[in-house]
Design a protein around this motif. Structure first.
Motif, PDB file in Angstrom:
ATOM      1  N   GLY A  87       0.815  -1.202   0.000  1.00  0.00           N
ATOM      2  CA  GLY A  87       0.000   0.000   0.000  1.00  0.00           C
ATOM      3  C   GLY A  87       0.847   1.248   0.000  1.00  0.00           C
ATOM      4  N   LEU A  88       0.212   2.354   0.348  1.00  0.00           N
ATOM      5  CA  LEU A  88       0.856   3.674   0.365  1.00  0.00           C
ATOM      6  C   LEU A  88       1.078   4.105   1.805  1.00  0.00           C
ATOM      7  CD1 LEU A  88       1.756   6.366  -0.945  1.00  0.00           C
ATOM      8  CD2 LEU A  88      -0.663   7.058  -0.909  1.00  0.00           C
ATOM      9  N   VAL A  89       2.331   4.399   2.137  1.00  0.00           N
ATOM     10  CA  VAL A  89       2.671   4.828   3.491  1.00  0.00           C
ATOM     11  C   VAL A  89       3.619   6.019   3.404  1.00  0.00           C
ATOM     12  CG1 VAL A  89       2.360   2.545   4.512  1.00  0.00           C
ATOM     13  CG2 VAL A  89       4.611   3.235   3.646  1.00  0.00           C
ATOM     14  N   GLN A  90       3.908   6.593   4.567  1.00  0.00           N
ATOM     15  CA  GLN A  90       4.837   7.715   4.626  1.00  0.00           C
ATOM     16  C   GLN A  90       6.210   7.241   5.115  1.00  0.00           C
ATOM     17  OE1 GLN A  90       2.818  10.584   7.145  1.00  0.00           O
ATOM     18  NE2 GLN A  90       1.868  11.536   5.352  1.00  0.00           N
ATOM     19  N   THR A  91       7.195   8.050   4.872  1.00  0.00           N
ATOM     20  CA  THR A  91       8.543   7.753   5.336  1.00  0.00           C
ATOM     21  C   THR A  91       8.538   7.490   6.837  1.00  0.00           C
ATOM     22  OG1 THR A  91       9.543   9.102   3.604  1.00  0.00           O
ATOM     23  CG2 THR A  91      10.884   8.640   5.536  1.00  0.00           C
ATOM     24  N   GLY A  92       9.192   6.379   7.217  1.00  0.00           N
ATOM     25  CA  GLY A  92       9.279   6.004   8.613  1.00  0.00           C
ATOM     26  C   GLY A  92       8.198   5.034   9.070  1.00  0.00           C
ATOM     27  N   ASP A  93       7.193   4.827   8.252  1.00  0.00           N
ATOM     28  CA  ASP A  93       6.116   3.903   8.597  1.00  0.00           C
ATOM     29  C   ASP A  93       6.549   2.455   8.422  1.00  0.00           C
ATOM     30  OD1 ASP A  93       3.232   5.861   7.420  1.00  0.00           O
ATOM     31  OD2 ASP A  93       4.465   5.978   9.238  1.00  0.00           O
ATOM     32  N   SER A  94       5.640   1.557   8.810  1.00  0.00           N
ATOM     33  CA  SER A  94       5.892   0.115   8.698  1.00  0.00           C
ATOM     34  C   SER A  94       4.784  -0.542   7.883  1.00  0.00           C
ATOM     35  CB  SER A  94       5.947  -0.529  10.081  1.00  0.00           C
ATOM     36  OG  SER A  94       7.000   0.000  10.851  1.00  0.00           O
ATOM     37  N   LEU A  95       5.144  -1.649   7.264  1.00  0.00           N
ATOM     38  CA  LEU A  95       4.195  -2.484   6.540  1.00  0.00           C
ATOM     39  C   LEU A  95       4.611  -3.935   6.690  1.00  0.00           C
ATOM     40  CD1 LEU A  95       3.582  -0.823   3.023  1.00  0.00           C
ATOM     41  CD2 LEU A  95       1.873  -1.210   4.808  1.00  0.00           C
ATOM     42  N   ARG A  96       3.638  -4.826   6.583  1.00  0.00           N
ATOM     43  CA  ARG A  96       3.959  -6.247   6.542  1.00  0.00           C
ATOM     44  C   ARG A  96       3.352  -6.869   5.307  1.00  0.00           C
ATOM     45  NH1 ARG A  96       2.566 -11.242  10.666  1.00  0.00           N
ATOM     46  NH2 ARG A  96       0.506 -11.049   9.691  1.00  0.00           N
ATOM     47  N   LEU A  97       4.185  -7.545   4.551  1.00  0.00           N
ATOM     48  CA  LEU A  97       3.737  -8.302   3.399  1.00  0.00           C
ATOM     49  C   LEU A  97       3.613  -9.771   3.777  1.00  0.00           C
ATOM     50  CD1 LEU A  97       6.013  -6.788   0.592  1.00  0.00           C
ATOM     51  CD2 LEU A  97       3.824  -5.953   1.457  1.00  0.00           C
ATOM     52  N   VAL A 153       5.120 -16.976   4.244  1.00  0.00           N
ATOM     53  CA  VAL A 153       6.312 -16.200   4.538  1.00  0.00           C
ATOM     54  C   VAL A 153       5.906 -14.726   4.627  1.00  0.00           C
ATOM     55  CG1 VAL A 153       6.937 -15.930   2.094  1.00  0.00           C
ATOM     56  CG2 VAL A 153       8.698 -15.714   3.857  1.00  0.00           C
ATOM     57  N   TYR A 154       6.543 -14.020   5.554  1.00  0.00           N
ATOM     58  CA  TYR A 154       6.228 -12.628   5.805  1.00  0.00           C
ATOM     59  C   TYR A 154       7.463 -11.759   5.568  1.00  0.00           C
ATOM     60  CZ  TYR A 154       2.445 -14.891   8.400  1.00  0.00           C
ATOM     61  OH  TYR A 154       1.384 -15.683   8.769  1.00  0.00           O
ATOM     62  N   TYR A 214       6.850  -5.634  -4.920  1.00  0.00           N
ATOM     63  CA  TYR A 214       7.521  -6.696  -4.187  1.00  0.00           C
ATOM     64  C   TYR A 214       6.946  -8.053  -4.596  1.00  0.00           C
ATOM     65  CZ  TYR A 214       9.841  -3.343  -1.180  1.00  0.00           C
ATOM     66  OH  TYR A 214      10.649  -2.335  -0.702  1.00  0.00           O
ATOM     67  N   TYR A 215       7.847  -9.005  -4.801  1.00  0.00           N
ATOM     68  CA  TYR A 215       7.461 -10.344  -5.222  1.00  0.00           C
ATOM     69  C   TYR A 215       8.010 -11.378  -4.242  1.00  0.00           C
ATOM     70  CZ  TYR A 215       6.618  -8.116  -9.755  1.00  0.00           C
ATOM     71  OH  TYR A 215       6.171  -7.307 -10.757  1.00  0.00           O
ATOM     72  N   CYS A 216       7.172 -12.312  -3.840  1.00  0.00           N
ATOM     73  CA  CYS A 216       7.684 -13.443  -3.078  1.00  0.00           C
ATOM     74  C   CYS A 216       7.964 -14.592  -4.051  1.00  0.00           C
ATOM     75  CB  CYS A 216       6.720 -13.886  -1.994  1.00  0.00           C
ATOM     76  SG  CYS A 216       5.185 -14.600  -2.585  1.00  0.00           S
ATOM     77  N   THR A 217       8.818 -15.486  -3.615  1.00  0.00           N
ATOM     78  CA  THR A 217       9.231 -16.578  -4.479  1.00  0.00           C
ATOM     79  C   THR A 217       9.674 -17.762  -3.646  1.00  0.00           C
ATOM     80  OG1 THR A 217      10.726 -17.177  -6.298  1.00  0.00           O
ATOM     81  CG2 THR A 217      11.583 -15.678  -4.618  1.00  0.00           C
ATOM     82  N   VAL A 218       9.660 -18.944  -4.266  1.00  0.00           N
ATOM     83  CA  VAL A 218      10.052 -20.153  -3.560  1.00  0.00           C
ATOM     84  C   VAL A 218      11.048 -20.950  -4.401  1.00  0.00           C
ATOM     85  CG1 VAL A 218       8.081 -21.472  -4.445  1.00  0.00           C
ATOM     86  CG2 VAL A 218       9.221 -22.233  -2.369  1.00  0.00           C
ATOM     87  N   ASP A 219      12.003 -21.515  -3.717  1.00  0.00           N
ATOM     88  CA  ASP A 219      12.978 -22.430  -4.309  1.00  0.00           C
ATOM     89  C   ASP A 219      12.670 -23.808  -3.737  1.00  0.00           C
ATOM     90  OD1 ASP A 219      16.642 -22.662  -4.075  1.00  0.00           O
ATOM     91  OD2 ASP A 219      15.153 -23.910  -5.079  1.00  0.00           O
ATOM     92  N   PRO A 220      11.928 -24.626  -4.466  1.00  0.00           N
ATOM     93  CA  PRO A 220      11.450 -25.884  -3.887  1.00  0.00           C
ATOM     94  C   PRO A 220      12.534 -26.938  -3.643  1.00  0.00           C
ATOM     95  CG  PRO A 220      10.142 -25.233  -5.793  1.00  0.00           C
ATOM     96  CD  PRO A 220      11.376 -24.370  -5.780  1.00  0.00           C
TER      97      PRO A 220
END
Length: 118
Positions: A10-20, A79-80, A94-100
């Motif tokens: 999403g959209l946040v300001q400098t210094g904020d936090s996010l979790r994917l 995964v987070y 941002y992209y998540c990926t897996v190496d099986p």
């Protein structure tokens, strides 16, 4: 067939936090590593963080070290990426990926936009 479904961002300001979040669906699911990459055009896709599924060993890009944390929930095959102290230069998809099998990342999530305003 394993699929990776991302959420968060999403959209946040400098210094904020996010979790994917990135949840793996489908059977069977196995992973040697899971990782996060990002791409901010016109730059190439770049590595952000990875985690070895069984040992929990983590690796980070220098640009995010100390600010981002990668973790897993084994029971949920998820995964987070916890992102703290966000900066405008973190703006990217941002992209998540897996190496099986330990030979390379070959399954990718759909991508999540993160925008950090100054």
């Amino acid at each position: 067939q394993v699929q990776l479904v991302q959420s968060g961002g999403g959209l946040v300001q400098t210094g904020d936090s996010l979790r994917l979040s990135c949840a793996a669906s489908g059977r069977p699911f196995s992973a040697v590593r899971m990782g996060w990459f990002r791409r901010a055009p016109p730059k190439e896709r770049e590595f952000v963080a990875s985690i070895r599924w069984s040992e929990g060993t983590t690796t980070y890009a220098d640009s995010v070290k100390g600010r981002f944390t990668i973790s897993t929930n084994d029971a949920k095959n998820t995964v987070y990426l916890q992102m703290n102290d966000l900066k405008p230069e973190d703006t990217a998809v941002y992209y998540c990926t897996v190496d099986p099998r330990g030979v390379g990342y070959n399954i990718w999530g759909q991508g999540t936009q993160v925008t950090v305003s100054s």
